[in-house]
Design a protein around this motif. Structure first.
Motif, PDB file in Angstrom:
ATOM      1  N   PHE A  43     -54.539  -7.593  38.150  1.00  0.00           N
ATOM      2  CA  PHE A  43     -54.346  -6.505  37.197  1.00  0.00           C
ATOM      3  C   PHE A  43     -55.679  -5.934  36.728  1.00  0.00           C
ATOM      4  O   PHE A  43     -55.765  -4.758  36.405  1.00  0.00           O
ATOM      5  N   SER A  44     -56.717  -6.747  36.679  1.00  0.00           N
ATOM      6  CA  SER A  44     -58.018  -6.221  36.274  1.00  0.00           C
ATOM      7  C   SER A  44     -58.620  -5.328  37.356  1.00  0.00           C
ATOM      8  O   SER A  44     -59.501  -4.533  37.074  1.00  0.00           O
ATOM      9  N   ARG A  45     -58.118  -5.430  38.590  1.00  0.00           N
ATOM     10  CA  ARG A  45     -58.610  -4.611  39.695  1.00  0.00           C
ATOM     11  C   ARG A  45     -57.936  -3.246  39.783  1.00  0.00           C
ATOM     12  O   ARG A  45     -58.365  -2.406  40.567  1.00  0.00           O
ATOM     13  N   ILE A  46     -56.883  -3.012  39.018  1.00  0.00           N
ATOM     14  CA  ILE A  46     -56.114  -1.770  39.142  1.00  0.00           C
ATOM     15  C   ILE A  46     -56.980  -0.520  38.990  1.00  0.00           C
ATOM     16  O   ILE A  46     -56.904   0.378  39.837  1.00  0.00           O
ATOM     17  N   PRO A  47     -57.824  -0.402  37.949  1.00  0.00           N
ATOM     18  CA  PRO A  47     -58.634   0.820  37.850  1.00  0.00           C
ATOM     19  C   PRO A  47     -59.530   1.042  39.066  1.00  0.00           C
ATOM     20  O   PRO A  47     -59.685   2.180  39.525  1.00  0.00           O
ATOM     21  N   GLN A  48     -60.105  -0.023  39.619  1.00  0.00           N
ATOM     22  CA  GLN A  48     -60.967   0.124  40.788  1.00  0.00           C
ATOM     23  C   GLN A  48     -60.160   0.559  42.014  1.00  0.00           C
ATOM     24  O   GLN A  48     -60.614   1.391  42.789  1.00  0.00           O
ATOM     25  N   ILE A  49     -58.967   0.030  42.168  1.00  0.00           N
ATOM     26  CA  ILE A  49     -58.119   0.412  43.300  1.00  0.00           C
ATOM     27  C   ILE A  49     -57.748   1.883  43.202  1.00  0.00           C
ATOM     28  O   ILE A  49     -57.801   2.625  44.191  1.00  0.00           O
ATOM     29  N   ARG A  67     -48.635  11.675  39.330  1.00  0.00           N
ATOM     30  CA  ARG A  67     -47.525  12.326  38.615  1.00  0.00           C
ATOM     31  C   ARG A  67     -46.190  11.745  39.050  1.00  0.00           C
ATOM     32  O   ARG A  67     -45.307  11.513  38.229  1.00  0.00           O
ATOM     33  N   SER A  68     -46.025  11.491  40.342  1.00  0.00           N
ATOM     34  CA  SER A  68     -44.736  10.973  40.824  1.00  0.00           C
ATOM     35  C   SER A  68     -44.489   9.548  40.323  1.00  0.00           C
ATOM     36  O   SER A  68     -43.358   9.175  40.038  1.00  0.00           O
ATOM     37  N   LYS A  69     -45.547   8.748  40.185  1.00  0.00           N
ATOM     38  CA  LYS A  69     -45.412   7.364  39.724  1.00  0.00           C
ATOM     39  C   LYS A  69     -45.629   7.232  38.218  1.00  0.00           C
ATOM     40  O   LYS A  69     -45.570   6.133  37.691  1.00  0.00           O
ATOM     41  N   ARG A  70     -45.921   8.351  37.549  1.00  0.00           N
ATOM     42  CA  ARG A  70     -46.127   8.393  36.098  1.00  0.00           C
ATOM     43  C   ARG A  70     -47.200   7.393  35.661  1.00  0.00           C
ATOM     44  O   ARG A  70     -47.000   6.597  34.755  1.00  0.00           O
ATOM     45  N   LEU A  71     -48.350   7.463  36.331  1.00  0.00           N
ATOM     46  CA  LEU A  71     -49.455   6.572  35.994  1.00  0.00           C
ATOM     47  C   LEU A  71     -50.021   6.914  34.627  1.00  0.00           C
ATOM     48  O   LEU A  71     -49.929   8.045  34.162  1.00  0.00           O
ATOM     49  N   ASN A  72     -50.649   5.944  34.019  1.00  0.00           N
ATOM     50  CA  ASN A  72     -51.307   6.139  32.735  1.00  0.00           C
ATOM     51  C   ASN A  72     -52.398   7.198  32.879  1.00  0.00           C
ATOM     52  O   ASN A  72     -53.100   7.244  33.892  1.00  0.00           O
ATOM     53  N   ASN A  73     -52.554   8.047  31.869  1.00  0.00           N
ATOM     54  CA  ASN A  73     -53.528   9.135  31.927  1.00  0.00           C
ATOM     55  C   ASN A  73     -54.953   8.642  32.113  1.00  0.00           C
ATOM     56  O   ASN A  73     -55.783   9.379  32.644  1.00  0.00           O
ATOM     57  N   LYS A  74     -55.255   7.423  31.698  1.00  0.00           N
ATOM     58  CA  LYS A  74     -56.635   6.944  31.843  1.00  0.00           C
ATOM     59  C   LYS A  74     -57.038   6.827  33.312  1.00  0.00           C
ATOM     60  O   LYS A  74     -58.221   6.814  33.627  1.00  0.00           O
ATOM     61  N   HIS A  75     -56.059   6.770  34.231  1.00  0.00           N
ATOM     62  CA  HIS A  75     -56.373   6.686  35.655  1.00  0.00           C
ATOM     63  C   HIS A  75     -56.421   8.063  36.311  1.00  0.00           C
ATOM     64  O   HIS A  75     -56.815   8.169  37.466  1.00  0.00           O
ATOM     65  N   THR A  76     -56.013   9.103  35.610  1.00  0.00           N
ATOM     66  CA  THR A  76     -55.887  10.414  36.250  1.00  0.00           C
ATOM     67  C   THR A  76     -56.866  11.454  35.733  1.00  0.00           C
ATOM     68  O   THR A  76     -56.965  12.520  36.318  1.00  0.00           O
ATOM     69  N   ILE A  77     -57.584  11.197  34.651  1.00  0.00           N
ATOM     70  CA  ILE A  77     -58.497  12.204  34.130  1.00  0.00           C
ATOM     71  C   ILE A  77     -59.854  12.087  34.798  1.00  0.00           C
ATOM     72  O   ILE A  77     -60.243  11.022  35.280  1.00  0.00           O
ATOM     73  N   VAL A  78     -60.589  13.194  34.834  1.00  0.00           N
ATOM     74  CA  VAL A  78     -61.927  13.227  35.413  1.00  0.00           C
ATOM     75  C   VAL A  78     -62.920  13.293  34.255  1.00  0.00           C
ATOM     76  O   VAL A  78     -62.897  14.230  33.466  1.00  0.00           O
ATOM     77  N   ILE A  79     -63.798  12.277  34.151  1.00  0.00           N
ATOM     78  CA  ILE A  79     -64.766  12.246  33.059  1.00  0.00           C
ATOM     79  C   ILE A  79     -66.119  11.798  33.575  1.00  0.00           C
ATOM     80  O   ILE A  79     -66.234  11.191  34.644  1.00  0.00           O
ATOM     81  N   SER A  80     -67.150  12.096  32.797  1.00  0.00           N
ATOM     82  CA  SER A  80     -68.510  11.684  33.150  1.00  0.00           C
ATOM     83  C   SER A  80     -68.705  10.211  32.774  1.00  0.00           C
ATOM     84  O   SER A  80     -67.947   9.669  31.984  1.00  0.00           O
ATOM     85  N   PRO A  81     -69.739   9.568  33.299  1.00  0.00           N
ATOM     86  CA  PRO A  81     -69.980   8.148  32.962  1.00  0.00           C
ATOM     87  C   PRO A  81     -70.195   7.920  31.463  1.00  0.00           C
ATOM     88  O   PRO A  81     -69.767   6.902  30.926  1.00  0.00           O
ATOM     89  N   GLU A  82     -70.847   8.876  30.772  1.00  0.00           N
ATOM     90  CA  GLU A  82     -71.056   8.714  29.330  1.00  0.00           C
ATOM     91  C   GLU A  82     -69.726   8.743  28.592  1.00  0.00           C
ATOM     92  O   GLU A  82     -69.485   7.959  27.677  1.00  0.00           O
ATOM     93  N   LYS A 104     -50.220  -1.445  17.284  1.00  0.00           N
ATOM     94  CA  LYS A 104     -49.956  -0.029  17.508  1.00  0.00           C
ATOM     95  C   LYS A 104     -49.019   0.104  18.704  1.00  0.00           C
ATOM     96  O   LYS A 104     -49.224  -0.528  19.730  1.00  0.00           O
ATOM     97  N   VAL A 105     -47.999   0.937  18.565  1.00  0.00           N
ATOM     98  CA  VAL A 105     -47.023   1.128  19.625  1.00  0.00           C
ATOM     99  C   VAL A 105     -47.506   2.251  20.532  1.00  0.00           C
ATOM    100  O   VAL A 105     -47.811   3.346  20.052  1.00  0.00           O
ATOM    101  N   PRO A 106     -47.603   2.009  21.867  1.00  0.00           N
ATOM    102  CA  PRO A 106     -48.096   3.054  22.748  1.00  0.00           C
ATOM    103  C   PRO A 106     -47.060   4.161  22.936  1.00  0.00           C
ATOM    104  O   PRO A 106     -45.869   3.886  23.037  1.00  0.00           O
ATOM    105  N   PRO A 107     -47.498   5.416  22.970  1.00  0.00           N
ATOM    106  CA  PRO A 107     -46.555   6.505  23.212  1.00  0.00           C
ATOM    107  C   PRO A 107     -46.086   6.501  24.671  1.00  0.00           C
ATOM    108  O   PRO A 107     -46.793   6.035  25.548  1.00  0.00           O
ATOM    109  N   THR A 108     -44.906   7.023  24.911  1.00  0.00           N
ATOM    110  CA  THR A 108     -44.381   7.140  26.261  1.00  0.00           C
ATOM    111  C   THR A 108     -44.017   8.596  26.511  1.00  0.00           C
ATOM    112  O   THR A 108     -44.090   9.424  25.611  1.00  0.00           O
ATOM    113  N   THR A 109     -43.602   8.905  27.726  1.00  0.00           N
ATOM    114  CA  THR A 109     -43.208  10.284  28.017  1.00  0.00           C
ATOM    115  C   THR A 109     -41.899  10.633  27.324  1.00  0.00           C
ATOM    116  O   THR A 109     -41.612  11.796  27.104  1.00  0.00           O
ATOM    117  N   ASN A 110     -41.111   9.632  26.974  1.00  0.00           N
ATOM    118  CA  ASN A 110     -39.829   9.884  26.314  1.00  0.00           C
ATOM    119  C   ASN A 110     -39.907   9.703  24.797  1.00  0.00           C
ATOM    120  O   ASN A 110     -38.895   9.713  24.134  1.00  0.00           O
TER     121      ASN A 110
END
Length: 124
Positions: A43-49, A67-82, A104-110
């Motif tokens: 599970f710790s390897r997921i972001p690298q994969i 989008r089809s697998k509804r992945l968490n947004n942290k894996h889909t955004i484009v950001i700089s190293p900083e 804290k309860v995480p938000p979902t799409t629903n």
């Protein structure tokens, strides 16, 4: 106060259950105790994969998959190293419990988990 009579058969049954519990525990330790540690590593390897997949297949294909697998947004955004370092610090703060000790309860799409009360069929 009435005294309860315990028969030999009841004692044998309790002993059998106790032995089966211990055998099950021993078997789990022997055969499956490695699994939680390995699961943590995987599970710790997921972001690298996801990062490798994004570089291999390109942003368009990966974002379509995300989008089809509804992945968490942290894996889909484009950001700089900083920005990535700042996001990591913010994530650690977000996962901390509130002042009242509530998580804290995480938000979902629903909506949010726990927003809707159980229906009558859940109460037996």
């Amino acid at each position: 106060m009435a005294k309860e009579v315990i028969t030999t058969d009841q004692l044998k049954y309790y002993r059998l259950v106790s032995n089966n519990d211990q055998r099950s525990k021993d078997r789990w330790v022997k055969c499956f105790s490695w699994y939680p540690g390995r699961q943590t590593i995987e599970f710790s390897r997921i972001p690298q994969i996801y990062c490798d997949s994004r570089h291999r297949y390109g942003d368009e294909v990966f974002l379509k998959y995300a989008r089809s697998k509804r992945l968490n947004n942290k894996h889909t955004i484009v950001i700089s190293p900083e920005d990535a370092a700042n996001a990591l610090e913010n994530a650690e703060v977000d996962n901390a419990p509130n002042v009242n000790g509530e998580a804290k309860v995480p938000p979902t799409t629903n909506g949010e988990y726990g927003r809707f009360k159980p229906t009558k069929m859940h109460y037996c």
